[in-house]
Design a protein around this motif. Structure first.
Motif, PDB file in Angstrom:
ATOM      1  N   PHE A 297       1.061  -1.436  -0.459  1.00  0.00           N
ATOM      2  CA  PHE A 297      -0.561   0.045   0.336  1.00  0.00           C
ATOM      3  C   PHE A 297       0.955   1.464  -0.103  1.00  0.00           C
ATOM      4  O   PHE A 297       0.726   2.036  -0.786  1.00  0.00           O
ATOM      5  N   PHE A 298       1.690   1.425   1.003  1.00  0.00           N
ATOM      6  CA  PHE A 298       2.915   2.149   0.945  1.00  0.00           C
ATOM      7  C   PHE A 298       3.200   2.384  -0.293  1.00  0.00           C
ATOM      8  O   PHE A 298       3.602   3.844  -0.910  1.00  0.00           O
ATOM      9  N   LEU A 299       3.938   1.748  -1.005  1.00  0.00           N
ATOM     10  CA  LEU A 299       4.571   1.713  -2.494  1.00  0.00           C
ATOM     11  C   LEU A 299       3.377   2.491  -3.432  1.00  0.00           C
ATOM     12  O   LEU A 299       4.040   3.068  -4.873  1.00  0.00           O
ATOM     13  N   ILE A 300       2.447   1.819  -3.593  1.00  0.00           N
ATOM     14  CA  ILE A 300       1.789   2.132  -4.719  1.00  0.00           C
ATOM     15  C   ILE A 300       0.952   3.467  -4.423  1.00  0.00           C
ATOM     16  O   ILE A 300       1.074   4.245  -5.194  1.00  0.00           O
ATOM     17  N   ALA A 301       0.251   3.341  -3.068  1.00  0.00           N
ATOM     18  CA  ALA A 301      -0.800   4.517  -3.160  1.00  0.00           C
ATOM     19  C   ALA A 301       0.011   5.752  -2.422  1.00  0.00           C
ATOM     20  O   ALA A 301      -0.375   6.872  -2.894  1.00  0.00           O
ATOM     21  N   TRP A 302       0.703   5.934  -1.769  1.00  0.00           N
ATOM     22  CA  TRP A 302       1.811   7.030  -0.997  1.00  0.00           C
ATOM     23  C   TRP A 302       3.054   7.295  -2.014  1.00  0.00           C
ATOM     24  O   TRP A 302       3.430   8.529  -1.502  1.00  0.00           O
ATOM     25  N   MET A 636      -8.079  -3.430  -3.663  1.00  0.00           N
ATOM     26  CA  MET A 636      -9.452  -3.366  -3.661  1.00  0.00           C
ATOM     27  C   MET A 636      -9.670  -1.504  -4.134  1.00  0.00           C
ATOM     28  O   MET A 636     -11.213  -1.463  -3.503  1.00  0.00           O
ATOM     29  N   MET A 637      -8.839  -1.306  -4.123  1.00  0.00           N
ATOM     30  CA  MET A 637      -9.016   0.337  -4.463  1.00  0.00           C
ATOM     31  C   MET A 637      -8.724   1.084  -6.231  1.00  0.00           C
ATOM     32  O   MET A 637      -8.063   0.639  -6.828  1.00  0.00           O
ATOM     33  N   PRO A 638     -10.223   1.065  -6.353  1.00  0.00           N
ATOM     34  CA  PRO A 638     -11.414   1.814  -5.961  1.00  0.00           C
ATOM     35  C   PRO A 638     -12.353  -0.172  -5.482  1.00  0.00           C
ATOM     36  O   PRO A 638     -11.763  -0.493  -6.521  1.00  0.00           O
ATOM     37  N   PRO A 639     -13.663   0.196  -4.892  1.00  0.00           N
ATOM     38  CA  PRO A 639     -14.078   1.352  -3.676  1.00  0.00           C
ATOM     39  C   PRO A 639     -13.633   1.505  -2.948  1.00  0.00           C
ATOM     40  O   PRO A 639     -14.165   2.967  -2.165  1.00  0.00           O
ATOM     41  N   ALA A 640     -12.452   0.694  -2.377  1.00  0.00           N
ATOM     42  CA  ALA A 640     -11.846   1.323  -0.820  1.00  0.00           C
ATOM     43  C   ALA A 640     -11.002   2.620  -1.526  1.00  0.00           C
ATOM     44  O   ALA A 640     -10.307   2.667  -2.324  1.00  0.00           O
ATOM     45  N   GLN A 641     -10.502   3.310  -0.185  1.00  0.00           N
ATOM     46  CA  GLN A 641      -9.659   4.264  -0.335  1.00  0.00           C
ATOM     47  C   GLN A 641      -8.578   4.192   0.648  1.00  0.00           C
ATOM     48  O   GLN A 641      -8.981   3.548   1.495  1.00  0.00           O
ATOM     49  N   ALA A 642      -7.939   5.029   0.695  1.00  0.00           N
ATOM     50  CA  ALA A 642      -6.675   4.895   1.078  1.00  0.00           C
ATOM     51  C   ALA A 642      -6.671   4.589   2.519  1.00  0.00           C
ATOM     52  O   ALA A 642      -6.037   3.733   3.211  1.00  0.00           O
ATOM     53  N   TYR A 643      -7.642   5.749   3.630  1.00  0.00           N
ATOM     54  CA  TYR A 643      -7.690   6.072   4.749  1.00  0.00           C
ATOM     55  C   TYR A 643      -8.415   4.485   5.570  1.00  0.00           C
ATOM     56  O   TYR A 643      -7.479   3.918   6.344  1.00  0.00           O
ATOM     57  N   HIS A 644      -8.423   3.814   4.494  1.00  0.00           N
ATOM     58  CA  HIS A 644      -9.397   1.963   5.194  1.00  0.00           C
ATOM     59  C   HIS A 644      -8.154   1.546   5.081  1.00  0.00           C
ATOM     60  O   HIS A 644      -7.903   0.584   6.481  1.00  0.00           O
ATOM     61  N   TYR A 645      -7.087   1.445   4.470  1.00  0.00           N
ATOM     62  CA  TYR A 645      -5.775   0.618   4.655  1.00  0.00           C
ATOM     63  C   TYR A 645      -4.725   1.176   5.883  1.00  0.00           C
ATOM     64  O   TYR A 645      -4.314   0.576   6.692  1.00  0.00           O
ATOM     65  N   THR A 646      -4.920   2.319   5.853  1.00  0.00           N
ATOM     66  CA  THR A 646      -3.893   2.602   7.549  1.00  0.00           C
ATOM     67  C   THR A 646      -4.546   2.617   8.105  1.00  0.00           C
ATOM     68  O   THR A 646      -4.126   2.172   9.753  1.00  0.00           O
ATOM     69  N   ASN A 647      -5.902   2.952   8.934  1.00  0.00           N
ATOM     70  CA  ASN A 647      -6.559   2.230  10.079  1.00  0.00           C
ATOM     71  C   ASN A 647      -6.423   0.226  10.596  1.00  0.00           C
ATOM     72  O   ASN A 647      -6.524   0.256  11.619  1.00  0.00           O
ATOM     73  N   TRP A 648      -6.784   0.236   8.769  1.00  0.00           N
ATOM     74  CA  TRP A 648      -6.806  -1.195   9.403  1.00  0.00           C
ATOM     75  C   TRP A 648      -5.864  -1.910   9.701  1.00  0.00           C
ATOM     76  O   TRP A 648      -5.290  -2.526  10.708  1.00  0.00           O
ATOM     77  N   LEU A 649      -4.747  -1.602   9.029  1.00  0.00           N
ATOM     78  CA  LEU A 649      -2.913  -1.412   9.379  1.00  0.00           C
ATOM     79  C   LEU A 649      -2.812  -1.096  10.685  1.00  0.00           C
ATOM     80  O   LEU A 649      -2.268  -1.866  11.697  1.00  0.00           O
ATOM     81  N   ALA A 650      -3.214  -0.452  11.448  1.00  0.00           N
ATOM     82  CA  ALA A 650      -3.225   0.080  12.905  1.00  0.00           C
ATOM     83  C   ALA A 650      -3.500  -0.580  13.449  1.00  0.00           C
ATOM     84  O   ALA A 650      -3.241  -0.790  14.785  1.00  0.00           O
ATOM     85  N   LEU A 651      -5.171  -1.364  13.509  1.00  0.00           N
ATOM     86  CA  LEU A 651      -5.996  -2.535  14.585  1.00  0.00           C
ATOM     87  C   LEU A 651      -5.018  -3.457  14.455  1.00  0.00           C
ATOM     88  O   LEU A 651      -5.310  -4.032  15.450  1.00  0.00           O
ATOM     89  N   GLY A 652      -4.740  -3.672  12.547  1.00  0.00           N
ATOM     90  CA  GLY A 652      -4.088  -5.586  13.009  1.00  0.00           C
ATOM     91  C   GLY A 652      -2.374  -4.861  14.125  1.00  0.00           C
ATOM     92  O   GLY A 652      -2.008  -6.165  14.470  1.00  0.00           O
TER      93      GLY A 652
END
Length: 727
Positions: A297-302, A636-652
């Motif tokens: 995610f970091f390499l692709i989206a950010w 899953m992008m789209p329709p998933a958005q970038a902040y879905h990933y960051t918050n998912w990883l934080a809980l993980g």
């Protein structure tokens, strides 16, 4: 015996790269022999009672009832602008007290063979699981009616849903020898359900002051139910707090980088449903897999996307930074009906006059990464799993992998010809449906789609069984048929559905078989339960979709704020890109997007150096690198958005790393139960709010916490349409 199995398992790193670093000493075993996988040994019982009745009247009643209810609500919520999926875990919870009640009030005998037992309970959940997903073929029906103004009728629609949902059965019958029987095929998501079954049906040996799993589940469920009213109804801004964007909301670049609809730098979500809506629960995906997803995610989206956008790759600044929408060269919205004939085929003359299709640079890169992920899966499977697959093929008839497989020998297996017959019948139905109702997909196209699904099912299954992530075949199926039958959008999506969903359904059936394997449910009972759930779901999905399509004004468009169908609109965009325009025009030698084809080669080669680096540097961080998972990160992008990933990883990180490492006993006892509880609490809140507010067309009063315009420029292009520079 258990020690020998564990040593063998750890030695076979070529098959499973995951390292279970929980010490076996933290798991109290009832017998010497158990699974070599610590998480499985901690959750799954190594005992069985073959005398328990399974296909009881109680089962049939509850299975049919809950399959209808679950398939209706999930299809209904699929149309919503904020989609919601009610987990099968909710059915597990609701069916338990109902089963106990029926066992108490029904007369003894055929209707009531004794106490409600765990195997009946599992079978009810398995049936509901097959009914819980929304049929992918509904997307075809939706875009036909809404966007292409075409309707083949109820009979054609139902047959298409039926065959696409059930073709995977035949594949599952073959794959069970590789993806169900071996101990190494964990299927982590199943452990959540096993934990809940154990919570409800087994007595626990608790230490002083220790909560039972059932008490923990009830408290966590009720807490989430109460909490979810805040982000889900009262204060929806908490679902996506783009606080950096709020500092200067009129700054376009800041909005694109930090807005929830942009790249989501710093965006926070306090909504469990929002976090898990696309990637599933972060509490059950292994941490090493989450690290791969995070790196990808970091390499692709950010990294890739902002560099490509702000260097204006493929004239990126004409369009929003993160969107699946379709555009003309000027930046205006593309109107595909303007270039189609009455039969919904491409009109070359109209296309030449109207101009080429343009998409956002992010959307184009997403396709390229999808190409790389697919080819890397082939290389990875060959490098890491070829020896184990050959051995498993030779031993599949008589080899017991662990205690659970041995216990399952007490039950007659489903004959291969059951699966083969169903596969053949559904193939024939698919061919007849496409030929009779003129989906523009010839018989050979149907067979080719099914062949692609069959070929990729095993490598995809190996990845999902270990990582809880499923690489999709949607891109390659669109690509193949787009070259072979260009200018046919309905043929393209039909081919994609046959090729992609047949594989995905096979994974669903295999996963359920593994759950039944863990819970010692007779295989033949599982076969009929899965079959019934799939048929019920297909019928209810279609009826629900038709109801919404006929009653909701402007359904599946941006004009309907409640039912805008984000997944269907992405599906429609793909039908235009691959079907109407075709990959040759979009990505061929004369297209500006031609470079994305090189991602096929990149993906094919990328696993090779990491494979040999692991050999030269064993027992290092390189052991955890999994290229197909890394490349599939943004699938899953789209329709998933970038902040879905960051918050998912934080809980993980909080649960699969911190709790896993520093509180292992708590993690093994409660984490999966917590995941089930949070899903259940959210689902109860959504159901209650539907009956109280949604069905009466009521909503929360407008105030600052319900605003959706706090970051108004996040979806805007760098160059507005009216001043976009010439190409």
């Amino acid at each position: 015996m258990a020690s020998e199995q564990k040593q063998e398992y750890l030695a076979e790193k070529e098959f499973v790269d995951e390292k279970f670093d929980i010490e076996r000493s933290s798991v109290i075993l009832e017998e010497d022999e158990n699974s070599p996988i610590p998480e499985v040994a901690a959750i799954v019982s190594n005992k069985d009672d073959p005398s328990l009745p399974v296909l009881t009247f109680r089962f049939w009643l509850m299975a049919i009832l809950f399959s209808i209810v679950l398939s209706f609500f999930n299809q209904f919520f699929w149309f919503r602008t904020q989609p919601m999926t009610i987990s099968t875990l909710v059915i597990q919870l609701l069916s338990y007290p109902l089963g106990k009640f029926l066992a108490r009030v029904l007369p003894s005998g055929f209707l009531n063979p004794g106490p409600f037992n765990v195997k009946e309970h599992v079978l009810v959940a398995l049936t509901a699981n097959c009914a819980g997903g929304t049929a992918y073929a509904v997307d075809i029906i939706v875009i036909q009616k809404v966007f292409y103004l075409q309707d083949f009728g109820f009979g054609a629609n139902f047959l298409l849903i039926l065959c696409t949902q059930m073709l995977g059965y035949g594949m599952a019958g073959v794959l069970r020898r590789y993806l169900v029987y071996p101990a190494a095929m964990v299927w982590p998501a199943n452990l959540v359900q096993v934990a809940l079954f154990n919570t409800l049906h087994e007595d626990e040996n608790l230490q002083a002051g220790q909560w039972s799993r059932f008490k923990f589940f009830l408290v966590a469920t009720f807490s989430m139910f109460l909490y979810q009213w805040i982000p889900g109804f009262i204060f929806p801004v908490l679902s996506s707090i783009a606080w950096i964007c709020w500092i200067k909301p009129d700054n376009l670049v800041l909005s694109q980088l930090t807005g929830a609809g942009g790249l989501g730098f710093g965006a926070i979500s306090l909504d469990w449903n929002n976090i898990v809506s696309f990637l599933g629960s972060p509490l059950i995906t292994p941490w090493w897999a989450q690290v791969n997803i995070g790196i990808g995610f970091f390499l692709i989206a950010w990294v890739m996307v902002p560099i490509a956008y702000y260097t204006n790759l493929w004239e990126a600044k004409k369009f929003p930074i993160l969107t699946p929408a379709l555009f003309r060269d000027s930046g205006d919205a593309y109107a595909p009906l303007s270039i189609l004939t009455e039969d919904k085929l491409l009109d070359e003359t109209k296309y030449a006059a109207y101009g080429p299709l343009r998409i956002s640079t992010f959307f184009a890169l997403t396709y390229g990464i999808g190409f790389a992920g697919l080819s890397s899966m082939i290389t990875h499977t060959w490098l890491y799993h070829r020896h184990k697959l050959v051995a498993q093929w030779r031993q599949s008839r008589d080899h017991s992998e662990d205690i659970h497989h041995k216990l399952m020998q007490a039950y007659p297996e489903v004959p291969d010809w059951w699966y083969a017959s169903l596969f053949l019948v559904m193939t024939i139905v698919a061919v007849i449906t496409c030929e009779v109702w003129n989906y523009k997909l010839p018989w050979w196209g149907v067979l080719l789609a099914i062949a692609i699904a069959a070929i990729f099912s095993l490598p995809v299954g190996l990845i999902q069984a270990i990582t809880n992530q499923q690489p999709g075949l949607n891109i390659i199926t669109e690509y193949v048929i787009g070259y072979m039958l260009p200018g046919r959008p309905i043929a393209n999506v039909t081919f994609k559905t046959l090729g992609y969903i047949s594989m995905a359904q096979a994974m669903l059936f295999v996963s359920d078989l593994k759950l039944g394997h863990y819970m010692k449910v007779p295989p033949r009972a599982m076969f009929w339960a899965q079959l019934m759930g799939t048929v019920i779901a297909g019928l209810v999905n279609l009826l629900t979709a038709n109801w919404l399509l006929s009653t909701q004004k402007d359904v599946c468009t941006k004009n309907n704020k409640l039912f805008s169908c984000p997944s269907a609109r992405t599906f429609y965009s793909a039908s235009v890109i691959w079907g109407v325009i075709s990959p040759n025009r979009m990505f061929g030698p004369t297209s500006m997007y031609n470079a994305v084809n090189y991602f096929f080669i990149l993906g094919f080669l990328l696993p090779i150096p990491f494979y040999y680096l692991k050999k030269f540097y064993p027992n290092t961080i390189l052991e955890y690198v999994h290229i197909p998972v890394l490349l599939a990160a943004t699938g899953m992008m789209p329709p998933a958005q970038a902040y879905h990933y960051t918050n998912w990883l934080a809980l993980g990180f909080a649960f699969q790393f911190f709790a896993h490492r520093y509180h292992p006993e708590w993690h093994l006892r409660y984490t999966y139960v917590m995941s089930a509880a949070f899903d259940s609490g959210v689902a109860f809140m959504v159901l209650l709010s539907f009956f109280i507010f949604t069905i009466r067309d009521k909503a929360m009063i407008d105030w600052w916490g319900t605003r959706s315009d706090l970051c108004p420029l996040e979806g805007e292009p760098y160059y507005p349409v009216e001043v976009a520079p010439d190409a």
